[in-house]
Write an enzyme that holds these catalytic residues in place. Structure first.
Site, mmCIF file in Angstrom:
data_model
loop_
_atom_site.group_PDB
_atom_site.id
_atom_site.type_symbol
_atom_site.label_atom_id
_atom_site.label_comp_id
_atom_site.label_asym_id
_atom_site.label_seq_id
_atom_site.Cartn_x
_atom_site.Cartn_y
_atom_site.Cartn_z
ATOM 1 N N ASN A 62 0.829 -1.201 0.000
ATOM 2 C CA ASN A 62 0.000 0.000 0.000
ATOM 3 C C ASN A 62 0.866 1.254 0.000
ATOM 4 O OD1 ASN A 62 0.465 -0.966 2.682
ATOM 5 N ND2 ASN A 62 -1.149 0.330 3.498
ATOM 6 N N GLU A 64 0.421 5.226 0.619
ATOM 7 C CA GLU A 64 -0.484 6.263 1.115
ATOM 8 C C GLU A 64 -0.009 7.653 0.694
ATOM 9 O OE1 GLU A 64 -1.016 5.427 5.318
ATOM 10 O OE2 GLU A 64 -2.160 3.622 4.848
ATOM 11 N N CYS A 73 -4.188 0.732 -2.543
ATOM 12 C CA CYS A 73 -4.030 -0.529 -1.806
ATOM 13 C C CYS A 73 -2.920 -1.385 -2.412
ATOM 14 C CB CYS A 73 -5.318 -1.350 -1.863
ATOM 15 S SG CYS A 73 -6.708 -0.633 -1.001
ATOM 16 N N GLU A 75 -3.012 -4.556 -3.175
ATOM 17 C CA GLU A 75 -3.485 -5.474 -4.220
ATOM 18 C C GLU A 75 -3.485 -4.793 -5.579
ATOM 19 O OE1 GLU A 75 -4.802 -4.804 -1.283
ATOM 20 O OE2 GLU A 75 -6.136 -6.380 -0.576
ATOM 21 N N CYS A 112 -10.422 -4.947 -0.118
ATOM 22 C CA CYS A 112 -11.551 -4.004 -0.161
ATOM 23 C C CYS A 112 -12.359 -4.223 -1.438
ATOM 24 C CB CYS A 112 -11.053 -2.565 -0.063
ATOM 25 S SG CYS A 112 -10.379 -1.924 -1.609
ATOM 26 N N CYS A 115 -10.617 -3.325 -4.794
ATOM 27 C CA CYS A 115 -9.609 -4.321 -5.200
ATOM 28 C C CYS A 115 -10.272 -5.581 -5.727
ATOM 29 C CB CYS A 115 -8.669 -4.641 -4.045
ATOM 30 S SG CYS A 115 -7.552 -3.276 -3.662
HETATM 31 N N1 THU Z 1 -5.292 -1.580 2.461
HETATM 32 C C1 THU Z 1 -4.713 -2.366 1.509
HETATM 33 O O1 THU Z 1 -3.651 -2.041 0.970
HETATM 34 N N2 THU Z 1 -5.339 -3.517 1.165
HETATM 35 C C2 THU Z 1 -6.447 -4.002 1.786
HETATM 36 O O2 THU Z 1 -6.912 -5.082 1.448
HETATM 37 C C3 THU Z 1 -7.085 -3.236 2.855
HETATM 38 C C4 THU Z 1 -6.541 -1.881 3.093
HETATM 39 C C5 THU Z 1 -4.588 -0.366 2.884
HETATM 40 C C6 THU Z 1 -5.214 0.935 2.519
HETATM 41 C C7 THU Z 1 -4.601 1.860 3.542
HETATM 42 O O3 THU Z 1 -3.306 2.277 3.086
HETATM 43 C C8 THU Z 1 -4.386 0.974 4.755
HETATM 44 O O4 THU Z 1 -4.469 -0.366 4.281
HETATM 45 C C9 THU Z 1 -5.392 1.180 5.866
HETATM 46 O O5 THU Z 1 -6.670 1.048 5.419
#
Ligand code: THU
Length: 155
Positions: A62, A64, A73, A75, A112, A115
């Site tokens: 991920n 940010e 994310c 994925e 999520c 994804c």
């Molecule tokens: N996140 C992912 O990268 N994949 C997931 O399946 C769930 C959430 C990330 C998004 C954000 O950077 C952090 O997790 C917190 O939600």
């Protein structure tokens, strides 16, 4: 009115040794990828590892951003990288796991909705079922195709 039940199948594994070598290997790549995540806001580091039809593994994590919705994310980072670098190869499996408070989460991390939609299209493009391995240190869930995580999908 008819009520329809939709069956989804989820395999649960509580011991890493029960996993196929290929799933274990992919999960270990996902965990390694998680450690490199850029997650200064949530402090929740997610890693994803994607296996392509020729055996190549690519990873993502991920990413940010101070402008929150600009982040991505793990994925989708991995899947979009795979599609950009290997547009002619099917994606056959993806493993996902996360690190929180310095350790791998004990429960699996589940992708999520956005994804899942991207996984659906990756599976459609590849023409092969997309296996999804969701790993925690104490429990692992596996589905054999994205429809088990996204029934009644928009295609
Ligand atoms: N996140 C992912 O990268 N994949 C997931 O399946 C769930 C959430 C990330 C998004 C954000 O950077 C952090 O997790 C917190 O939600």
């Amino acid at each position: 009115m008819n009520i329809r039940s939709i069956e989804i199948k989820v395999m649960e594994v509580s011991n890493l040794n029960e996993l196929d070598f290929s799933d274990r290997d992919l999960l270990s790549s996902a965990l390694q990828a998680a450690s490199g995540a850029y997650a200064p806001y949530s402090h929740f580091q997610v890693g994803a590892a994607v296996r392509l039809s020729n055996g190549t593994v690519v990873t993502g994590n991920n990413q940010e951003n101070a402008a929150y919705p600009s982040g991505l994310c793990a994925e989708r980072t991995a899947l979009f990288f795979a599609q950009s670098q290997y547009p002619n190869l099917a994606v056959v499996a993806i493993a996902i796991t996360a690190i929180s408070n310095g350790a791998q989460t004990s429960d699996p991390v589940y992708p999520c909705g956005a994804c899942r939609q991207v996984m659906l299209e990756a599976q459609k493009r590849g023409g092969e079922p997309l296996r999804i391995v969701m790993g925690g240190s104490q429990k692992i869930y596996i589905v054999k195709r994205i429809e088990d995580l996204l029934p009644l999908a928009f295609v």
